[in-house]
Design a protein around this motif. Sequence first.
Motif, short mmCIF file in Angstrom:
data_model
loop_
_atom_site.label_atom_id
_atom_site.label_comp_id
_atom_site.label_asym_id
_atom_site.label_seq_id
_atom_site.Cartn_x
_atom_site.Cartn_y
_atom_site.Cartn_z
N ASP A 68 39.09 -23.07 13.96
CA ASP A 68 38.95 -21.34 13.75
C ASP A 68 39.85 -20.60 13.62
N ILE A 69 40.83 -20.89 13.42
CA ILE A 69 42.13 -20.22 12.98
C ILE A 69 42.38 -20.40 11.98
N LEU A 70 41.98 -21.35 11.34
CA LEU A 70 42.08 -21.81 9.50
C LEU A 70 40.68 -20.78 9.08
N GLU A 71 39.43 -20.68 9.89
CA GLU A 71 38.54 -20.22 8.99
C GLU A 71 39.11 -18.50 8.98
N GLU A 72 39.46 -17.84 10.32
CA GLU A 72 39.98 -16.45 10.23
C GLU A 72 40.86 -15.82 8.78
N ILE A 73 42.47 -17.24 9.12
CA ILE A 73 42.96 -16.65 8.07
C ILE A 73 42.09 -17.08 6.32
N GLU A 74 40.99 -17.54 6.27
CA GLU A 74 40.87 -18.36 5.37
C GLU A 74 39.40 -17.03 5.29
N THR A 75 39.59 -16.44 5.96
CA THR A 75 38.81 -14.63 5.39
C THR A 75 39.60 -13.68 5.03
N LEU A 76 40.39 -13.61 5.63
CA LEU A 76 41.61 -12.53 5.07
C LEU A 76 42.02 -12.99 4.16
N ILE A 77 42.49 -14.24 3.53
CA ILE A 77 42.98 -13.90 2.39
C ILE A 77 41.74 -13.61 1.68
N LYS A 78 40.72 -14.14 1.88
CA LYS A 78 39.27 -13.24 0.66
C LYS A 78 39.31 -12.13 0.83
N VAL A 79 39.42 -11.91 1.87
CA VAL A 79 39.39 -10.17 1.77
C VAL A 79 40.47 -8.99 0.97
N LYS A 80 41.72 -9.79 1.97
CA LYS A 80 43.03 -9.27 1.17
C LYS A 80 42.86 -9.55 -0.52
N GLN A 81 42.22 -10.53 -0.68
CA GLN A 81 42.05 -10.77 -2.24
C GLN A 81 40.93 -10.49 -2.98
N GLU A 82 40.39 -9.51 -2.55
CA GLU A 82 39.36 -8.88 -3.38
C GLU A 82 39.71 -7.55 -3.40
N GLU A 83 40.49 -6.90 -1.87
CA GLU A 83 41.20 -5.87 -2.46
C GLU A 83 41.81 -5.86 -3.00
N LEU A 84 42.40 -6.90 -3.57
CA LEU A 84 44.11 -6.59 -4.58
C LEU A 84 43.46 -6.39 -5.80
N THR A 85 42.18 -7.88 -5.90
CA THR A 85 41.29 -6.78 -7.72
C THR A 85 41.54 -6.24 -8.04
N LYS A 86 40.55 -5.33 -6.82
CA LYS A 86 40.11 -4.04 -7.57
C LYS A 86 41.17 -3.18 -7.48
N GLU A 87 42.52 -2.66 -6.88
CA GLU A 87 43.67 -2.48 -6.95
C GLU A 87 44.09 -2.69 -8.33
N VAL A 88 44.26 -3.71 -8.50
CA VAL A 88 44.92 -4.75 -10.62
C VAL A 88 43.67 -4.13 -11.37
N THR A 89 42.43 -3.72 -10.95
CA THR A 89 41.98 -3.54 -12.46
C THR A 89 42.04 -2.43 -12.30
N ALA A 90 42.28 -0.96 -11.20
CA ALA A 90 42.86 0.18 -11.39
C ALA A 90 43.36 0.64 -11.58
N ALA A 91 45.08 -0.39 -11.64
CA ALA A 91 45.81 -0.22 -12.10
C ALA A 91 45.92 -0.15 -14.15
N PHE A 92 44.96 -1.53 -14.31
CA PHE A 92 45.14 -1.84 -15.58
C PHE A 92 44.09 -0.41 -16.36
N GLU A 93 43.31 0.45 -15.27
CA GLU A 93 42.31 0.61 -15.89
C GLU A 93 43.13 1.97 -16.03
N LYS A 94 44.25 2.29 -15.28
CA LYS A 94 45.10 3.93 -15.29
C LYS A 94 46.14 3.63 -16.67
N ASP A 95 46.35 2.23 -16.90
CA ASP A 95 47.65 1.57 -17.68
C ASP A 95 48.95 1.61 -17.70
#
Length: 124
Positions: A68-95
């Motif tokens: 259960d803890i592994l699944e919880e951590i895996e979900t958390l990591i996936k959400v954080k990676q998706e958030e960071l991917t969006k933020e990185v995309t925005a940073a590159f778009e703003k140069d």
Amino acid sequence: KEQYYSEQHSSLINKAYRTLLNPLSRGLYLLELNGVEPAQETDCDADSAFLAEIMEINEKLAEPENEDILEEIETLIKVKQEELTKEVTAAFEKDDLQEAKKLLAKMKYFANLEDKVKNKKIPS
């Protein structure tokens, strides 16, 4: 000779595809193209709240195996990676390459945690 060149180009195309497929490797490649060195493990610009979050996840991973803890951590990591991917995309778009560099450093931490989770899930 043609077959040799074909194999070489095929290998390069596959490598390029794998690089561009993953948001972290794609971002690091874009930094490289813009002449920006990616953050090193010794560059500790990360804020203390972020580092505390990473330490907390690492502590949970160090606990005896609990699916259960592994699944919880895996979900958390996936959400954080998706958030960071969006933020990185925005940073590159703003140069804003320095912001992208910081965000990609955070993504590296989560990629390392993701590897740890995968290793724990694989039976030894």
